[in-house]
Structures are given as structure tokens and as C-alpha cells.
Motif scaffolding. Structure first.
Motif, PDB file in Angstrom:
ATOM      1  N   CYS A   1      -4.141   1.946   6.689  1.00  0.00           N
ATOM      2  CA  CYS A   1      -4.468   3.360   6.519  1.00  0.00           C
ATOM      3  C   CYS A   1      -5.883   3.608   6.006  1.00  0.00           C
ATOM      4  O   CYS A   1      -6.338   4.751   5.972  1.00  0.00           O
ATOM      5  CB  CYS A   1      -3.463   4.009   5.570  1.00  0.00           C
ATOM      6  SG  CYS A   1      -3.555   3.355   3.901  1.00  0.00           S
TER       7      CYS A   1
ATOM      8  N   CYS B   1      -6.925  -0.885   2.662  1.00  0.00           N
ATOM      9  CA  CYS B   1      -5.771  -1.268   3.461  1.00  0.00           C
ATOM     10  C   CYS B   1      -6.158  -1.251   4.943  1.00  0.00           C
ATOM     11  O   CYS B   1      -6.779  -0.300   5.408  1.00  0.00           O
ATOM     12  CB  CYS B   1      -4.641  -0.299   3.183  1.00  0.00           C
ATOM     13  SG  CYS B   1      -3.261  -0.421   4.318  1.00  0.00           S
TER      14      CYS B   1
ATOM     15  N   CYS C   1       0.865  -1.183   0.000  1.00  0.00           N
ATOM     16  CA  CYS C   1       0.000   0.000   0.000  1.00  0.00           C
ATOM     17  C   CYS C   1       0.909   1.243   0.000  1.00  0.00           C
ATOM     18  O   CYS C   1       2.055   1.173   0.455  1.00  0.00           O
ATOM     19  CB  CYS C   1      -0.864  -0.043   1.254  1.00  0.00           C
ATOM     20  SG  CYS C   1      -1.845   1.434   1.509  1.00  0.00           S
TER      21      CYS C   1
ATOM     22  N   CYS D   1       1.010   3.424   2.035  1.00  0.00           N
ATOM     23  CA  CYS D   1       1.432   3.667   3.417  1.00  0.00           C
ATOM     24  C   CYS D   1       2.583   2.753   3.834  1.00  0.00           C
ATOM     25  O   CYS D   1       3.139   2.924   4.926  1.00  0.00           O
ATOM     26  CB  CYS D   1       0.264   3.499   4.385  1.00  0.00           C
ATOM     27  SG  CYS D   1      -0.183   1.791   4.734  1.00  0.00           S
TER      28      CYS D   1
HETATM   29 ZN   LIG Z   1      -2.198   1.516   3.644  1.00  0.00          ZN
END
Ligand SMILES: [Zn+2]
Length: 239
Positions: A64, A61, A44, A46
């Protein structure tokens, strides 16, 4: 008694395997739904790895909350519909395994193409190899050779169209023609014509309708993959 229990058993036997493979399909879609010039996605934005953070039905996800995969519940719905068709298709043994493999790979391709207008060759190749490999283990040889011939004929036909259309039809579509025509060709040649005409026809009607409604700007095109895949599945499995 049996009339009420039997359909429910078939339903459970169909739904459970379908829902069990959905996380894998979601993962494959999230990995491959990236633009042409980007590497396959592993995490992801993040930083959390896609597996097991982005394989839930929401497509978001777990770290996040950003959606990195297919739309919520869409893969789940496609897998259940795909499995339902296979359950009532009358297919069994290696043929059922081959069409189940094909359906799973086609769901991944349809979602990736719908998201980024791209049909990764590695998934198309895996779909074709698994389908023909499983059918080679069991099933009539004549049908197997017809599947191979149909795949080659449609790929050659699409190849000519791709060269002539200069980008309207991509090379991803050309390679998709192989497993699509193989799945139809294993049934018979009429299925190949019907499935391909249905796919091209629904794509054209949808494009014209969206243009009329102003939802598709001139110069842009629709991904062909989801139409071809839906049509081929409908003709090969439901009919
Ligand atoms: Zn994420």
C-alpha cells in the motif's frame, strides 16, 4: 597497488554483511515500534505481512506504500556506520562477533525508542545474552566479569534514579543499562564512566536546546536510549 586495493576490500567486506542484516533489523524495528498497550506488529495496516513487504530501504509497505518501519535509509546508514566502526576497531574473533551482535541489537533498540519511547525487554535481554555468551566463548575472563559487574552496577544506579524520578527514567532504560554498561565495561571502568556521562550529557544538552527552540514542549521528555546507545558505541568501539 596494495594500498589502493586493501581499503576497498575492507570496505566491501564490511558493507556487504551490514547491508545483508539490514532487512532483519528493519523487520525487528517494525514489529516492536508499537505503543505500550498494543501487541507486537505482524502486518501492515493493509493486511500484508511485514516480511517481506516492509523490509526495504524506504520502510514503506510494498502493498500500500504506507511507511510502517524506520525512516527511509536511516537503518541502512546506521548499519553501515556501525560496521565501519567495528571494521577499524581492531576487534577480532569472538569479541568482534559479540560487538557486532550488540551493535545490531542496539540499532533496533535506538530506532524503536526514538519512534515510540519504548525499549522492549526481549531485545535488551537478547542483546545482553548474545554479547556475554559470545565473549564467554573467547576472551579474557577478567574482562567478562568486569562487563557483568558494570552491567549490574549501572542497572542498580539507574534503578534508583528511576524510582526517584517517577517516570522520567523508565524501566526500559534501567534494563538497557545492562548491555550498555557491559559493552563499555568489557573495555575498562573508565569507558563505563565516559560512555554513561557522554550519553546523559548529550541527552541533557539536546533536551535543553530543543526546549529553548520551542521544539520540545514542557512536561515531555526525550527518549534516552538513542543517546546512551550512541555514546556507548562511540566509546566502546571507536575509542
Ligand atoms: Zn500495507
Amino acid at each position: 597497488m596494495t594500498t589502493t586495493i586493501a581499503p576497498r576490500r575492507i570496505g566491501v567486506r564490511t558493507a556487504l554483511p551490514a547491508l545483508a542484516v539490514v532487512p532483519l533489523l528493519r523487520y525487528a524495528i517494525a514489529v516492536h515500534a508499537v505503543a505500550d498497550d498494543q501487541p507486537w506488529r505482524a502486518a501492515c495496516p493493509c493486511g500484508k505481512p511485514l516480511w517481506p513487504n516492509a523490509i526495504g530501504p524506504s520502510g514503506c509497505c510494498a502493498g500500500c506504500g504506507v511507511r510502517v518501519g524506520a525512516p527511509p535509509y536511516a537503518v541502512e546508514a546506521a548499519a553501515l556506520l556501525g560496521a565501519a566502526g567495528l571494521a577499524v576497531s581492531g576487534l577480532g574473533g569472538f569479541a568482534l562477533a559479540a560487538y557486532a551482535w550488540w551493535t545490531a541489537a542496539m540499532i533496533v533498540l535506538a530506532f524503536v525508542d526514538a519512534a515510540v519511547m519504548r525499549l522492549p525487554h526481549r531485545i535488551t535481554a537478547a542483546a545482553t545474552a548474545g554479547f556475554l555468551g559470545l565473549l564467554a566463548l573467547g576472551g579474557p575472563a577478567a574482562a567478562w566479569w568486569r562487563a557483568v559487574a558494570a552491567g549490574l552496577v549501572l542497572a542498580a544506579f539507574f534503578g534508583v534514579l528511576a524510582a526517584a524520578s517517577r517516570g522520567q527514567l523508565g524501566w526500559g532504560d534501567v534494563s538497557l543499562a545492562v548491555p550498555v554498561a557491559a559493552a563499555l565495561g568489557w573495555q575498562n571502568w573508565t569507558a563505563v564512566y565516559a560512555g554513561v556521562l557522554l550519553g546523559l550529557g548529550t541527552a541533557a544538552i539536546t533536551a535543553i536546546t530543543l526546549r529553548r527552540l520551542g521544539r520540545l514542549t514542557p512536561g515531555t521528555s526525550l527518549p534516552l536510549g538513542p543517546f546512551l546507545i550512541t555514546a556507548a558505541y562511540t566509546v566502546a568501539v571507536w575509542s
